[in-house]
Design an enzyme around this catalytic site. Structure first.
Site, PDB file in Angstrom:
ATOM      1  N   HIS A 177      77.942 -68.350  32.668  1.00 47.33           N
ATOM      2  CA  HIS A 177      76.962 -68.236  33.744  1.00 47.33           C
ATOM      3  C   HIS A 177      75.612 -67.905  33.121  1.00 47.33           C
ATOM      4  CE1 HIS A 177      78.534 -63.774  34.226  1.00 47.33           C
ATOM      5  NE2 HIS A 177      78.365 -64.118  32.971  1.00 47.33           N
ATOM      6  N   ARG A 204      82.674 -73.828  31.659  1.00 48.51           N
ATOM      7  CA  ARG A 204      83.890 -73.105  32.024  1.00 48.51           C
ATOM      8  C   ARG A 204      85.104 -73.935  31.767  1.00 48.51           C
ATOM      9  NH1 ARG A 204      82.371 -69.781  37.495  1.00 48.51           N
ATOM     10  NH2 ARG A 204      80.384 -69.116  36.619  1.00 48.51           N
ATOM     11  N   GLN A 218      73.125 -73.586  36.407  1.00 49.74           N
ATOM     12  CA  GLN A 218      72.899 -72.444  37.291  1.00 49.74           C
ATOM     13  C   GLN A 218      71.430 -72.082  37.192  1.00 49.74           C
ATOM     14  OE1 GLN A 218      75.367 -68.994  36.518  1.00 49.74           O
ATOM     15  NE2 GLN A 218      77.035 -69.803  37.772  1.00 49.74           N
ATOM     16  N   VAL A 261      76.720 -56.432  39.981  1.00 51.44           N
ATOM     17  CA  VAL A 261      75.853 -56.016  41.098  1.00 51.44           C
ATOM     18  C   VAL A 261      76.583 -55.022  41.994  1.00 51.44           C
ATOM     19  CG1 VAL A 261      74.302 -58.019  41.260  1.00 51.44           C
ATOM     20  CG2 VAL A 261      76.576 -58.127  42.313  1.00 51.44           C
ATOM     21  N   ALA A 315      69.487 -59.525  41.871  1.00 49.88           N
ATOM     22  CA  ALA A 315      69.799 -60.715  41.068  1.00 49.88           C
ATOM     23  C   ALA A 315      70.534 -61.700  41.951  1.00 49.88           C
ATOM     24  CB  ALA A 315      70.669 -60.343  39.871  1.00 49.88           C
TER      25      ALA A 315
HETATM   26  N1  DAH Z   1      77.135 -65.170  37.604  1.00 50.18           N
HETATM   27  C1  DAH Z   1      77.842 -65.433  38.811  1.00 50.18           C
HETATM   28  C2  DAH Z   1      78.784 -66.607  38.633  1.00 50.18           C
HETATM   29  O1  DAH Z   1      78.583 -67.378  37.764  1.00 50.18           O
HETATM   30  C3  DAH Z   1      76.921 -65.711  39.943  1.00 50.18           C
HETATM   31  C4  DAH Z   1      76.154 -64.503  40.347  1.00 50.18           C
HETATM   32  C5  DAH Z   1      76.637 -63.677  41.323  1.00 50.18           C
HETATM   33  C6  DAH Z   1      74.955 -64.204  39.749  1.00 50.18           C
HETATM   34  C7  DAH Z   1      75.947 -62.566  41.734  1.00 50.18           C
HETATM   35  C8  DAH Z   1      74.227 -63.064  40.115  1.00 50.18           C
HETATM   36  C9  DAH Z   1      74.749 -62.261  41.134  1.00 50.18           C
HETATM   37  O2  DAH Z   1      73.077 -62.730  39.570  1.00 50.18           O
HETATM   38  O3  DAH Z   1      74.022 -61.179  41.525  1.00 50.18           O
HETATM   39  O4  DAH Z   1      79.706 -66.728  39.357  1.00 50.18           O
END
Ligand code: DAH
Length: 347
Positions: A177, A204, A218, A261, A315
């Protein structure tokens, strides 16, 4: 009549016959048959050289020389004729198949930007208007940045969600991510306030199907500073959805869990197919998820160099392929990286 004059006469007759036939020839095919008849190894003229023994010994050189002259003369005439036929053919071609310069030319194929390049730029544009700058971070990451510093320790069950590709170097992986970019940005800018958009490819280990790919983009959003609240997060994302999908778009936020988070949420957009009634595309839910988000976890803030007693942040992680699918009604995520121009040309 001596043998000498006999052979020479024969040769002369043959020469005349050959020459008069050659005169009548107008095309390359007949010319080749003529050549076979008079100048090839099996032709009558060549046969004369074998017949020299029929003549008295002292006359042989003279007859031989004469036969050679006949052969050379015929060869010269052959070449002349060949040139004439070629020239005539060329002129006919030029006259009959003239190049039509008034025909329209072949249009060169135009290249264009990939649909995801366009969508990513649109996302940057929307967030840029809200003060977010693009910050790039590596696609090959350390396990530490991708997991540990985001509050996902080695044996945390949440790691299953982000199963990835490992490199041969221990601790170095393909990022799953864009979230590790949060830590990189924070470590670079702390204690200054931050507003960045972190875009790029993620990887992934997935079973590929219509909605899962092993690589996808992303865009991560990160805001850190003083007095940043969940209200700021919600306002920013709702504004984003309106600018992306139009004023009338309906969105909702659901509580969710992500280790980096607290609290965490997911944002859904009303299903474009059924308009919220429920269908196979949205799994009868009437809503489609477009991002995960939340308030940056105190552990992550601290890992980034910010004191969570003083600073807070939000975020979000957006899936641009998802966003495109919703916007352009694309029903299979494999289209994006399948490299089929019939798909790509549509954007
Ligand atoms: N990194 C997470 C994913 O790849 C997505 C994500 C969720 C990013 C919540 C964030 C967040 O910054 O606050 O599934």
């Amino acid at each position: 009549m001596s043998e000498k004059s006999g052979l020479i006469l024969e040769l002369k007759t043959l020469q005349k016959k050959a020459e008069s036939e050659l005169k009548g020839i107008q095309d390359a095919v007949s010319l080749q048959s003529w050549r076979a008849a008079y100048l090839s190894r099996s032709s009558d003229i060549m046969a004369f050289f074998k017949r020299l023994s029929e003549a008295p010994k002292k006359e042989r050189p003279m007859i031989g020389q004469f036969a050679n002259q006949v052969k050379a003369a015929l060869e010269t005439q052959f070449e002349k004729k060949e040139n004439i036929i070629k020239q005539v053919g060329l002129e006919m071609n030029l006259r009959n198949k003239r190049l039509d310069v008034t025909l329209p030319g072949r249009a060169p194929a135009h290249g264009r930007l990939h649909i995801q390049t366009l969508v990513l730029r649109q996302i940057y544009r929307i967030f840029a208007e809200m003060g977010f700058q693009v910050y790039r971070s590596p696609e090959v990451e350390t396990d530490e940045n991708n997991f540990e510093l985001l509050n996902i320790p080695a044996h945390h069950p949440a790691r299953d969600l982000w199963d990835t590709f490992y490199t041969t170097k221990p601790g170095v992986i393909m990022r799953t991510h864009t979230s590790p970019g949060q830590v990189r940005a924070m470590r670079e800018f702390a204690p200054e306030p931050i507003r960045v958009a972190l875009p790029g490819m993620c990887y992934r280990y997935e079973q590929i199907d219509a909605s899962h790919e092993i690589q996808f983009n992303q865009v991560e959003l990160l805001a850190v500073g003083k007095n940043i609240t969940f209200g700021d997060l919600k306002g920013t994302l709702e504004e984003f959805a309106k600018r992306m999908y139009g004023e009338g778009v309906r969105t909702r936020m659901r509580p969710s869990y992500f280790p980096f988070v607290e609290p965490g949420a997911e944002m859904d957009v009303e299903c474009f197919v059924c308009g919220g009634k429920g269908c196979s595309v949205c799994g009868e839910k009437g809503w489609l998820e477009i991002l995960g988000c939340g308030m940056v976890h105190p552990v992550v803030l601290r890992n980034g160099g910010y004191d969570p007693e003083i600073y807070s942040g939000f975020a979000a992680g957006l899936g641009p392929e998802r966003i495109s699918m919703l916007r352009y009604h694309i029903d299979d995520i494999r289209n994006f990286w399948g490299n089929d121009v019939r798909f790509l040309e549509q954007f």
